[in-house]
Design an enzyme around this catalytic site. Sequence first.
Site, short mmCIF file in Angstrom:
data_model
loop_
_atom_site.label_atom_id
_atom_site.label_comp_id
_atom_site.label_asym_id
_atom_site.label_seq_id
_atom_site.Cartn_x
_atom_site.Cartn_y
_atom_site.Cartn_z
N ASP A 1 60.43 82.17 45.83
CA ASP A 1 61.71 82.16 46.50
C ASP A 1 61.86 80.96 47.43
OD1 ASP A 1 64.09 82.85 47.77
OD2 ASP A 1 63.07 84.15 49.19
N ASP B 1 68.53 77.82 45.83
CA ASP B 1 67.76 79.03 46.13
C ASP B 1 67.34 79.76 44.87
OD1 ASP B 1 66.63 81.25 47.23
OD2 ASP B 1 68.45 82.05 48.11
#
Length: 398
Positions: free
Chosen positions: A102, A287
Amino acid sequence: SKNKLSHFLSISLCELNVKMFATLAVVFALLASVEAKASVPMKKRSNGDFVRGIRERAAKGLKMSYQVTGTGSVVINDYENSQYYGQVSLGTPAQDFEVIFDTGSADLWVASKQCDKSCGLHSKYDSSKSSTYVQNGTSFDIMYGSGPVSGYQSVDQLNMGGLMVNNQMFAEVTDASGLGAAYMLGKFDGILGLAFPILSVNQVPTCFENAVDQELVEEPIFSFFLGNSDDEAGELMFGGMNSDLYTGDITWVNLLAATYWEITMDGLNIDGVSYVDSATGAKAIVDSGTSILTGPTETVAKIAESIGAKEIIAGEYMVGCNYDTLPNFDFVIDGNIYSLSPQEYLIPDGELCLLGIMGMDIPEPTGPLWILGDVFMRKYYTVFDAGNKRVGFAEAKH
């Protein structure tokens, strides 16, 4: 003569030794360069599973949300519906975990053996089985949109893609109830954050920061290739780029800030209409932990209306899979256009498609903010350069 022969042999042996050492030096250098790059296979949830998760959430009246912490950082990831994950291991001998890699957070956490039933049947870290475990005990508390997750921090050896990171601080989660049943039944055991350490809950060094400091990688960069179908393998490479997985050259964009991987988006043009003020631009983060695209709620509602998409839950939309009649989404970044076709921004499930952009309002000073999540990163091979504080894009080779 015997003396001359001995002298000749000694010279020859010396030359042989020099050549052997030179050869060995080349071999070791090659081995070092191989070890300086490491990759993790990325697995993908099926589109059907992903969209069904959205529909189930809609049926329950739930929506994706964000949480502003006391320091002003924002947790924005919809982990319940993340599509991509890969394996790492902790401890000696290795204990394996499936994690979401992430770029929108900075902590590593996995379920602990001490976790209650909220961790379900996930793999759980057992410190008593690791000879390299070091006790720490600092409290770990993070708030996601769905609720809190808590535990404590520990230290152990981390293996990510063959890189053996020593003395890595991570969190053992003992209460994951804030993530709900989606985590209990989900495919991932934890999160490995790849944002900058300022976003870490307790400001601890990140996994990649430690890999760089321990000189485990050739360059302080990592690169994502996200599979475009359920049976196409993805790859996360640490320490370099895989030129076999993209076409053309990498186009670099400097970061606005080394917190999230935040850049300026100059525009978003759809069917002749601009949805971002080109005079001021908009902040956007790249992201990997957010499965789709997001933008300000009001703007996304206008985009959805323009293509006939219907809201199924606050900020999330479905539309008929009319690939031939829907327009492209053209993102303008640093003067370059990154285009997504309907096949690329829609996520199919039968005759209907999930619109791969949702509305989400993030307050100042962090927001307003757009998120270029996996829908964007599937189309564009993405390189994160921590050393030069920039990201790079090239069209992925699917």
